[in-house]
Design a protein around this motif. Sequence first.
Motif, PDB file in Angstrom:
ATOM      1  N   VAL A   5       0.893  -1.229   0.033  1.00  0.00           N
ATOM      2  CA  VAL A   5      -0.198   0.016  -0.079  1.00  0.00           C
ATOM      3  C   VAL A   5       0.700   1.352  -0.115  1.00  0.00           C
ATOM      4  O   VAL A   5       1.734   1.336   0.866  1.00  0.00           O
ATOM      5  N   PRO A   6       0.741   2.292  -0.916  1.00  0.00           N
ATOM      6  CA  PRO A   6       1.379   3.387  -0.852  1.00  0.00           C
ATOM      7  C   PRO A   6       0.969   4.262   0.436  1.00  0.00           C
ATOM      8  O   PRO A   6      -0.128   4.213   0.855  1.00  0.00           O
ATOM      9  N   MET A   7       1.964   4.665   0.962  1.00  0.00           N
ATOM     10  CA  MET A   7       1.733   5.353   2.340  1.00  0.00           C
ATOM     11  C   MET A   7       2.474   6.730   2.374  1.00  0.00           C
ATOM     12  O   MET A   7       3.819   6.559   1.705  1.00  0.00           O
ATOM     13  N   ARG A   8       2.349   7.714   2.930  1.00  0.00           N
ATOM     14  CA  ARG A   8       3.176   9.005   3.363  1.00  0.00           C
ATOM     15  C   ARG A   8       3.908   8.810   4.535  1.00  0.00           C
ATOM     16  O   ARG A   8       3.220   8.407   5.566  1.00  0.00           O
ATOM     17  N   VAL A   9       5.306   9.063   4.570  1.00  0.00           N
ATOM     18  CA  VAL A   9       5.965   9.074   5.558  1.00  0.00           C
ATOM     19  C   VAL A   9       5.778  10.069   6.430  1.00  0.00           C
ATOM     20  O   VAL A   9       5.881  11.429   6.051  1.00  0.00           O
ATOM     21  N   LEU A  30      13.020  -0.053   7.096  1.00  0.00           N
ATOM     22  CA  LEU A  30      13.617   0.540   5.771  1.00  0.00           C
ATOM     23  C   LEU A  30      14.678  -0.405   5.348  1.00  0.00           C
ATOM     24  O   LEU A  30      15.440  -0.171   4.516  1.00  0.00           O
ATOM     25  N   MET A  31      15.065  -1.758   6.250  1.00  0.00           N
ATOM     26  CA  MET A  31      15.953  -2.610   5.756  1.00  0.00           C
ATOM     27  C   MET A  31      15.895  -3.238   4.473  1.00  0.00           C
ATOM     28  O   MET A  31      16.994  -3.390   3.937  1.00  0.00           O
ATOM     29  N   LEU A  32      15.077  -3.040   3.703  1.00  0.00           N
ATOM     30  CA  LEU A  32      14.962  -3.495   2.263  1.00  0.00           C
ATOM     31  C   LEU A  32      14.950  -2.454   1.349  1.00  0.00           C
ATOM     32  O   LEU A  32      15.102  -2.916   0.165  1.00  0.00           O
ATOM     33  N   LYS A  38      12.519  10.206   3.605  1.00  0.00           N
ATOM     34  CA  LYS A  38      12.412  11.612   4.472  1.00  0.00           C
ATOM     35  C   LYS A  38      10.870  11.729   4.695  1.00  0.00           C
ATOM     36  O   LYS A  38       9.951  11.184   4.283  1.00  0.00           O
ATOM     37  N   GLU A  39      10.580  12.499   5.782  1.00  0.00           N
ATOM     38  CA  GLU A  39       9.089  12.964   6.002  1.00  0.00           C
ATOM     39  C   GLU A  39       8.517  13.682   4.631  1.00  0.00           C
ATOM     40  O   GLU A  39       9.236  14.335   3.923  1.00  0.00           O
ATOM     41  N   GLY A  40       7.411  13.048   4.393  1.00  0.00           N
ATOM     42  CA  GLY A  40       6.769  13.528   3.115  1.00  0.00           C
ATOM     43  C   GLY A  40       6.814  12.556   2.064  1.00  0.00           C
ATOM     44  O   GLY A  40       6.025  12.651   0.937  1.00  0.00           O
ATOM     45  N   ASP A  41       7.859  11.683   1.777  1.00  0.00           N
ATOM     46  CA  ASP A  41       7.987  10.889   0.820  1.00  0.00           C
ATOM     47  C   ASP A  41       6.713   9.849   1.016  1.00  0.00           C
ATOM     48  O   ASP A  41       6.166   9.408   2.120  1.00  0.00           O
ATOM     49  N   LYS A  53      10.017   3.111  -3.067  1.00  0.00           N
ATOM     50  CA  LYS A  53       9.670   4.500  -3.038  1.00  0.00           C
ATOM     51  C   LYS A  53       9.272   4.876  -4.194  1.00  0.00           C
ATOM     52  O   LYS A  53       9.506   4.418  -5.179  1.00  0.00           O
ATOM     53  N   LEU A  54       8.152   5.857  -4.118  1.00  0.00           N
ATOM     54  CA  LEU A  54       7.567   6.366  -5.525  1.00  0.00           C
ATOM     55  C   LEU A  54       7.146   7.938  -5.114  1.00  0.00           C
ATOM     56  O   LEU A  54       7.146   8.479  -4.274  1.00  0.00           O
ATOM     57  N   ASP A  55       7.009   8.255  -6.516  1.00  0.00           N
ATOM     58  CA  ASP A  55       6.626   9.756  -6.253  1.00  0.00           C
ATOM     59  C   ASP A  55       5.179   9.934  -6.016  1.00  0.00           C
ATOM     60  O   ASP A  55       4.654   9.071  -6.382  1.00  0.00           O
ATOM     61  N   GLU A  56       4.731  11.377  -5.905  1.00  0.00           N
ATOM     62  CA  GLU A  56       3.523  11.670  -5.186  1.00  0.00           C
ATOM     63  C   GLU A  56       2.402  11.227  -6.270  1.00  0.00           C
ATOM     64  O   GLU A  56       1.323  10.683  -5.905  1.00  0.00           O
ATOM     65  N   GLU A  57       2.634  11.645  -7.344  1.00  0.00           N
ATOM     66  CA  GLU A  57       1.719  11.119  -8.885  1.00  0.00           C
ATOM     67  C   GLU A  57       1.370  10.012  -8.618  1.00  0.00           C
ATOM     68  O   GLU A  57       0.265   9.550  -8.911  1.00  0.00           O
TER      69      GLU A  57
END
Length: 76
Positions: A5-9, A30-32, A38-41, A53-57
């Motif tokens: 699931v995409p989630m915001r840090v 974050l071990m993988l 950072k916050e907001g990613d 990690k993925l971009d907001e769009e």
Amino acid sequence: MCLGVPMRVVSVGEDGVVAEIDGVRKDASLMLLDEEVKEGDFIIVHAGFAISKLDEEDARETLRLMREVFRPEDMA
């Protein structure tokens, strides 16, 4: 069925992050990941691990599609 699931840090600690989506907060390791987070990613969380990690769009589009497929009214 298991889904990532995409989630915001919302916070970053020594051992991982706290990520949130729709008011639900989860700890994620974050071990993988080999990328800095950072916050907001946005990250994909699966079974307690940040797997990418993925971009907001992309995150917002994925969430839109997931909400369309898994609408609560279809769960009755």
